[in-house]
Design a protein around this motif. Structure first.
Motif, mmCIF file in Angstrom:
data_model
loop_
_atom_site.group_PDB
_atom_site.id
_atom_site.type_symbol
_atom_site.label_atom_id
_atom_site.label_comp_id
_atom_site.label_asym_id
_atom_site.label_seq_id
_atom_site.Cartn_x
_atom_site.Cartn_y
_atom_site.Cartn_z
ATOM 1 N N PRO A 42 24.893 -43.546 23.568
ATOM 2 C CA PRO A 42 23.545 -43.417 23.009
ATOM 3 C C PRO A 42 23.563 -42.733 21.652
ATOM 4 O O PRO A 42 24.176 -41.674 21.480
ATOM 5 C CB PRO A 42 22.819 -42.573 24.054
ATOM 6 N N GLY A 43 22.897 -43.350 20.682
ATOM 7 C CA GLY A 43 22.805 -42.761 19.360
ATOM 8 C C GLY A 43 24.033 -42.901 18.501
ATOM 9 O O GLY A 43 24.084 -42.374 17.392
ATOM 10 N N LYS A 44 25.032 -43.605 18.998
ATOM 11 C CA LYS A 44 26.283 -43.766 18.245
ATOM 12 C C LYS A 44 26.558 -45.236 17.971
ATOM 13 O O LYS A 44 26.025 -46.121 18.631
ATOM 14 C CB LYS A 44 27.448 -43.142 19.003
ATOM 15 N N GLU A 45 27.421 -45.469 17.003
ATOM 16 C CA GLU A 45 27.809 -46.836 16.696
ATOM 17 C C GLU A 45 28.800 -47.354 17.741
ATOM 18 O O GLU A 45 29.506 -46.587 18.397
ATOM 19 C CB GLU A 45 28.455 -46.901 15.306
ATOM 20 N N ARG A 46 28.828 -48.657 17.851
ATOM 21 C CA ARG A 46 29.796 -49.271 18.754
ATOM 22 C C ARG A 46 31.197 -49.069 18.178
ATOM 23 O O ARG A 46 31.428 -49.264 16.999
ATOM 24 C CB ARG A 46 29.492 -50.764 18.897
ATOM 25 N N GLU A 47 32.129 -48.673 19.038
ATOM 26 C CA GLU A 47 33.478 -48.422 18.579
ATOM 27 C C GLU A 47 34.493 -49.193 19.410
ATOM 28 O O GLU A 47 34.279 -49.448 20.596
ATOM 29 C CB GLU A 47 33.799 -46.924 18.635
ATOM 30 N N ALA A 48 35.584 -49.539 18.765
ATOM 31 C CA ALA A 48 36.648 -50.252 19.456
ATOM 32 C C ALA A 48 37.433 -49.291 20.327
ATOM 33 O O ALA A 48 37.603 -48.118 19.990
ATOM 34 C CB ALA A 48 37.567 -50.928 18.447
ATOM 35 N N VAL A 49 37.914 -49.787 21.445
ATOM 36 C CA VAL A 49 38.700 -48.981 22.370
ATOM 37 C C VAL A 49 40.131 -49.506 22.453
ATOM 38 O O VAL A 49 41.093 -48.784 22.192
ATOM 39 C CB VAL A 49 38.059 -48.974 23.771
ATOM 40 N N ILE A 50 40.265 -50.775 22.778
ATOM 41 C CA ILE A 50 41.586 -51.349 22.981
ATOM 42 C C ILE A 50 41.438 -52.864 23.028
ATOM 43 O O ILE A 50 40.357 -53.374 23.324
ATOM 44 C CB ILE A 50 42.209 -50.812 24.293
ATOM 45 N N CYS A 51 42.508 -53.582 22.704
ATOM 46 C CA CYS A 51 42.421 -55.040 22.739
ATOM 47 C C CYS A 51 43.747 -55.635 23.168
ATOM 48 O O CYS A 51 44.784 -54.965 23.136
ATOM 49 C CB CYS A 51 41.996 -55.612 21.387
ATOM 50 N N ILE A 52 43.694 -56.908 23.559
ATOM 51 C CA ILE A 52 44.893 -57.613 23.995
ATOM 52 C C ILE A 52 44.900 -59.003 23.391
ATOM 53 O O ILE A 52 43.864 -59.657 23.305
ATOM 54 C CB ILE A 52 44.969 -57.668 25.544
ATOM 55 N N GLU A 53 46.050 -59.420 22.924
ATOM 56 C CA GLU A 53 46.247 -60.772 22.430
ATOM 57 C C GLU A 53 46.593 -61.630 23.640
ATOM 58 O O GLU A 53 47.665 -61.469 24.230
ATOM 59 C CB GLU A 53 47.380 -60.800 21.403
ATOM 60 N N GLY A 103 45.201 -64.045 17.815
ATOM 61 C CA GLY A 103 45.733 -62.786 18.305
ATOM 62 C C GLY A 103 45.735 -61.693 17.264
ATOM 63 O O GLY A 103 45.601 -60.520 17.583
ATOM 64 N N GLU A 104 45.844 -62.065 16.000
ATOM 65 C CA GLU A 104 45.914 -61.044 14.951
ATOM 66 C C GLU A 104 44.621 -60.257 14.838
ATOM 67 O O GLU A 104 44.615 -59.168 14.266
ATOM 68 C CB GLU A 104 46.269 -61.676 13.617
ATOM 69 N N THR A 105 43.537 -60.796 15.389
ATOM 70 C CA THR A 105 42.273 -60.052 15.389
ATOM 71 C C THR A 105 42.455 -58.690 16.030
ATOM 72 O O THR A 105 41.845 -57.712 15.648
ATOM 73 C CB THR A 105 41.192 -60.852 16.132
ATOM 74 N N CYS A 106 43.333 -58.648 17.011
ATOM 75 C CA CYS A 106 43.577 -57.395 17.731
ATOM 76 C C CYS A 106 44.160 -56.348 16.805
ATOM 77 O O CYS A 106 43.956 -55.164 17.006
ATOM 78 C CB CYS A 106 44.517 -57.683 18.900
ATOM 79 N N ARG A 107 44.873 -56.770 15.785
ATOM 80 C CA ARG A 107 45.578 -55.828 14.917
ATOM 81 C C ARG A 107 44.810 -55.518 13.636
ATOM 82 O O ARG A 107 45.207 -54.640 12.888
ATOM 83 C CB ARG A 107 46.946 -56.424 14.541
ATOM 84 N N ILE A 108 43.707 -56.249 13.400
ATOM 85 C CA ILE A 108 42.996 -56.094 12.135
ATOM 86 C C ILE A 108 41.941 -55.002 12.199
ATOM 87 O O ILE A 108 41.587 -54.426 11.187
ATOM 88 C CB ILE A 108 42.367 -57.443 11.709
ATOM 89 N N HIS A 109 41.476 -54.674 13.386
ATOM 90 C CA HIS A 109 40.504 -53.580 13.563
ATOM 91 C C HIS A 109 39.205 -53.840 12.808
ATOM 92 O O HIS A 109 38.726 -52.994 12.055
ATOM 93 C CB HIS A 109 41.095 -52.253 13.082
ATOM 94 N N ASN A 110 38.658 -55.036 13.013
ATOM 95 C CA ASN A 110 37.397 -55.395 12.368
ATOM 96 C C ASN A 110 36.475 -56.004 13.399
ATOM 97 O O ASN A 110 36.691 -57.131 13.859
ATOM 98 C CB ASN A 110 37.663 -56.387 11.228
ATOM 99 N N ILE A 111 35.452 -55.275 13.778
ATOM 100 C CA ILE A 111 34.549 -55.708 14.845
ATOM 101 C C ILE A 111 33.840 -57.008 14.505
ATOM 102 O O ILE A 111 33.465 -57.777 15.405
ATOM 103 C CB ILE A 111 33.540 -54.590 15.168
ATOM 104 N N SER A 112 33.648 -57.285 13.231
ATOM 105 C CA SER A 112 32.921 -58.493 12.835
ATOM 106 C C SER A 112 33.695 -59.774 13.139
ATOM 107 O O SER A 112 33.142 -60.874 13.087
ATOM 108 C CB SER A 112 32.587 -58.449 11.344
ATOM 109 N N LEU A 113 34.976 -59.652 13.463
ATOM 110 C CA LEU A 113 35.794 -60.828 13.766
ATOM 111 C C LEU A 113 35.618 -61.308 15.200
ATOM 112 O O LEU A 113 36.155 -62.346 15.571
ATOM 113 C CB LEU A 113 37.268 -60.519 13.498
ATOM 114 N N TYR A 114 34.901 -60.567 15.999
ATOM 115 C CA TYR A 114 34.687 -60.948 17.399
ATOM 116 C C TYR A 114 33.435 -61.817 17.486
ATOM 117 O O TYR A 114 32.355 -61.413 17.069
ATOM 118 C CB TYR A 114 34.568 -59.712 18.284
#
Length: 127
Positions: A42-53, A103-114
């Protein structure tokens, strides 16, 4: 058509564990995609946690995971799991899974790519 669906959230005590599931379209597991886990408190931006290719099984975790969270996949079930251990009250958030092409999306750390997002599941950690 529902592309992704997250489940498994709930109430857990501090120090406890929880496993979330993200079930998706078979194409996310047949081709070269990334399934990522995100959270939003609540009150915070969405943040990445972990991903898998999904093509290789390689994973990338963010600082928010702090080595307490791991991600695995079961291609036969079109499902990605987020195992969360040693949970703390500041892990309380709505957790989302999302799919991004390549799979490289996992390594780019850019939420807009999802491109595809599940509906989110609430995780509440009590002190």
């Amino acid at each position: 058509e529902v592309q992704l669906q997250a489940s498994g959230g709930g109430l857990v005590q501090s120090g406890g564990s929880l496993r979330l599931s993200c079930t998706g379209s078979s194409r996310f597991f047949r081709d070269d995609w990334t399934i990522g886990w995100f959270r939003q408190a609540p009150g915070k931006e969405r943040e990445a946690v972990i991903c898998i290719e999904t093509g290789t099984g390689l994973t990338t975790d963010e600082d928010s995971a702090e080595g307490r969270f791991t991600v695995t996949q079961d291609k036969a079930k079109n499902t990605v799991y987020l195992q969360m251990n040693n949970l703390r009250p500041d892990d309380t958030a709505v957790y989302y899974c999302a799919a991004g092409l390549y799979g490289e999306t996992c390594r780019i750390h850019n939420i807009s790519l999802y491109d595809y997002w599940g509906q989110g599941t609430q995780v509440t950690v009590s002190s």
